[in-house]
Design a protein around this motif. Structure first.
Motif, PDB file in Angstrom:
ATOM      1  N   THR A   1       3.826   6.651  -5.720  1.00  8.58           N
ATOM      2  CA  THR A   1       4.153   5.553  -6.621  1.00  8.58           C
ATOM      3  C   THR A   1       3.087   4.467  -6.520  1.00  8.58           C
ATOM      4  O   THR A   1       2.504   4.242  -5.455  1.00  8.58           O
ATOM      5  CB  THR A   1       5.527   4.944  -6.303  1.00  8.58           C
ATOM      6  OG1 THR A   1       5.532   4.490  -4.957  1.00  8.58           O
ATOM      7  CG2 THR A   1       6.616   5.983  -6.494  1.00  8.58           C
ATOM      8  N   ALA A   2       2.833   3.826  -7.620  1.00  5.11           N
ATOM      9  CA  ALA A   2       1.870   2.727  -7.638  1.00  5.11           C
ATOM     10  C   ALA A   2       2.566   1.475  -7.107  1.00  5.11           C
ATOM     11  O   ALA A   2       3.605   1.080  -7.593  1.00  5.11           O
ATOM     12  CB  ALA A   2       1.340   2.489  -9.050  1.00  5.11           C
ATOM     13  N   ASP A   3       1.978   0.880  -6.107  1.00  5.64           N
ATOM     14  CA  ASP A   3       2.588  -0.329  -5.522  1.00  5.64           C
ATOM     15  C   ASP A   3       1.929  -1.575  -6.041  1.00  5.64           C
ATOM     16  O   ASP A   3       0.882  -1.752  -6.400  1.00  5.64           O
ATOM     17  CB  ASP A   3       2.486  -0.325  -4.002  1.00  5.64           C
ATOM     18  CG  ASP A   3       3.371   0.785  -3.417  1.00  5.64           C
ATOM     19  OD1 ASP A   3       4.392   1.095  -4.018  1.00  5.64           O
ATOM     20  OD2 ASP A   3       2.997   1.303  -2.350  1.00  5.64           O
TER      21      ASP A   3
END
Length: 108
Positions: free
Chosen positions: A106-108
């Motif tokens: 996931t992109a944080d």
């Protein structure tokens, strides 16, 4: 209707017609393959966009629903004849796929 109800209905249907001798794994697998082919043929020349809207056409929708039902019925009958619990088999396959194909980060 549950999957168990469907299995019993198919057993009763086959028994009432004395079809059990013909419902061998080989014959059922071949029939299943044929029905998958008929389903595939309905989508064969559609673009991806047309295939996503296939159920908007009333006749095509009826044909797709019939072929999906045929695939489900033959698959269910084949699994029953072989003594395979489809839900257990499907869950085991998803478990294996979760290990083979981990989620994307996931992109944080």
């Amino acid at each position: 209707m549950t999957l168990d109800d469907l299995i019993q209905r198919l057993r009763d249907f086959a028994a009432a017609r004395d079809w059990e001798p013909f419902h061998t794994p080989k014959n059922l697998a071949m029939a299943l393959s044929g029905e998958v082919g008929e389903l595939t043929a309905l989508f064969q020349w559609l673009t991806p966009e047309e295939s996503a809207k296939a159920l908007d056409d009333p006749q095509l929708k009826a044909d797709i629903l019939d072929e999906l039902a045929d695939v489900l019925l033959y698959l269910t009958r084949l699994a029953d004849v072989l003594g395979v619990d489809l839900l257990d088999a499907a869950n085991a396959k998803i478990d294996r796929n979760e290990l083979r194909f981990p989620p994307l980060p996931t992109a944080d």
